[in-house]
Design a protein around this motif. Structure first.
Motif, PDB file in Angstrom:
ATOM      1  N   PHE A  49       0.806  -1.227   0.000  1.00 56.18           N
ATOM      2  CA  PHE A  49       0.000   0.000   0.000  1.00 56.18           C
ATOM      3  C   PHE A  49       0.835   1.272   0.000  1.00 56.18           C
ATOM      4  N   GLN A  50       2.159   1.161   0.044  1.00 50.18           N
ATOM      5  CA  GLN A  50       3.007   2.344  -0.129  1.00 50.18           C
ATOM      6  C   GLN A  50       2.882   2.882  -1.558  1.00 50.18           C
ATOM      7  N   THR A  52       0.268   3.582  -3.086  1.00 46.47           N
ATOM      8  CA  THR A  52      -0.781   4.597  -3.147  1.00 46.47           C
ATOM      9  C   THR A  52      -0.668   5.624  -2.025  1.00 46.47           C
ATOM     10  N   SER A  53       0.319   5.464  -1.147  1.00 41.82           N
ATOM     11  CA  SER A  53       0.477   6.451  -0.085  1.00 41.82           C
ATOM     12  C   SER A  53       1.900   7.007  -0.061  1.00 41.82           C
ATOM     13  N   GLY A  54       2.874   6.183   0.198  1.00 43.53           N
ATOM     14  CA  GLY A  54       4.259   6.664   0.287  1.00 43.53           C
ATOM     15  C   GLY A  54       4.825   7.123  -1.040  1.00 43.53           C
ATOM     16  N   ILE A  57       3.944  10.732  -2.066  1.00 44.67           N
ATOM     17  CA  ILE A  57       4.638  11.693  -1.199  1.00 44.67           C
ATOM     18  C   ILE A  57       6.110  11.791  -1.600  1.00 44.67           C
ATOM     19  N   PRO A 137      -0.270   4.373   5.122  1.00 47.68           N
ATOM     20  CA  PRO A 137      -0.005   5.799   4.893  1.00 47.68           C
ATOM     21  C   PRO A 137       0.613   6.484   6.109  1.00 47.68           C
ATOM     22  N   GLY A 140       4.301   5.190   6.244  1.00 44.83           N
ATOM     23  CA  GLY A 140       5.044   5.741   5.111  1.00 44.83           C
ATOM     24  C   GLY A 140       5.266   7.236   5.241  1.00 44.83           C
ATOM     25  N   GLY A 141       4.214   7.958   5.579  1.00 45.47           N
ATOM     26  CA  GLY A 141       4.325   9.409   5.743  1.00 45.47           C
ATOM     27  C   GLY A 141       5.271   9.786   6.868  1.00 45.47           C
TER      28      GLY A 141
END
Length: 186
Positions: A49-50, A52-54, A57, A137, A140-141
């Motif tokens: 899922f990084q 679509t999130s990490g 960014i 997220p 990752g964030g």
């Protein structure tokens, strides 16, 4: 005048269902092969899922915008379309057709679970999956904000290596759990 007495005939089946649910929960929460598999898949999905999130960014931090991210996703989709069938044929010839992680993982969970507890096993597995969607997220964030994108991708690589080794080392226990479940259902 008719006074209606309560019908307690449903009490026995309700107690039976409650007892079965308690047994299923105890079973799933003490099933070491299942819990190990779920933990490994949690790690896999945190990395998955990084994308679509990490990744957005990290790309923004590199000065790339929505257009570049869109191109990257388009290339990824094209590669999946072009390479999925040949890759499946190749892995099938190699004796390993377990390439599609998500469908195979849920099938593995169903095969490991006793027939009477499959819903509970799938429910617990889906909670793990959902937790990874929620936490990916945040992790990752936080990692990018505190240590940079490079650290995130190194950490993702380490996690995937650990997951791969873990899946390889625990394959025997999963296979035994699946065989036991199959034997019990016959």
């Amino acid at each position: 005048a008719g006074i209606e007495r309560p019908n307690h005939s449903d009490a026995a089946p309700a107690a039976s269902v409650k007892g079965a649910m308690s047994r299923n929960w105890r079973r799933v929460l003490t099933d070491t092969p299942f819990l190990g598999f779920s933990l490994l898949m949690f790690g896999y999905f945190l990395v998955y899922f990084q994308s679509t999130s990490g990744l957005p960014i990290a790309m923004t931090d590199l000065g790339l915008g929505l257009g570049e991210y869109s191109v990257l996703l388009t290339i990824n989709g094209g590669m999946l379309c072009l390479l999925q069938i040949p890759a499946m044929k190749l892995f099938a010839r190699m004796g390993n057709s377990r390439v599609l992680v998500i469908p195979i993982a849920t099938t593995t969970v169903a095969a490991m679970a006793p027939a009477s507890a499959r819903g509970t096993y799938q429910g617990v597995y889906n909670v793990v999956w959902s937790a990874s969607i929620a936490l990916a997220p945040l992790i990752g964030g936080w990692t990018i904000s505190n240590f940079g994108g490079r650290t995130l991708w190194i950490a993702c690589t380490v996690v995937l290596i650990a997951v791969t080794l873990g899946l390889k080392l625990t394959k025997g226990s999963r296979d035994r759990a699946m065989a036991r479940s199959l034997h019990d259902s016959l």
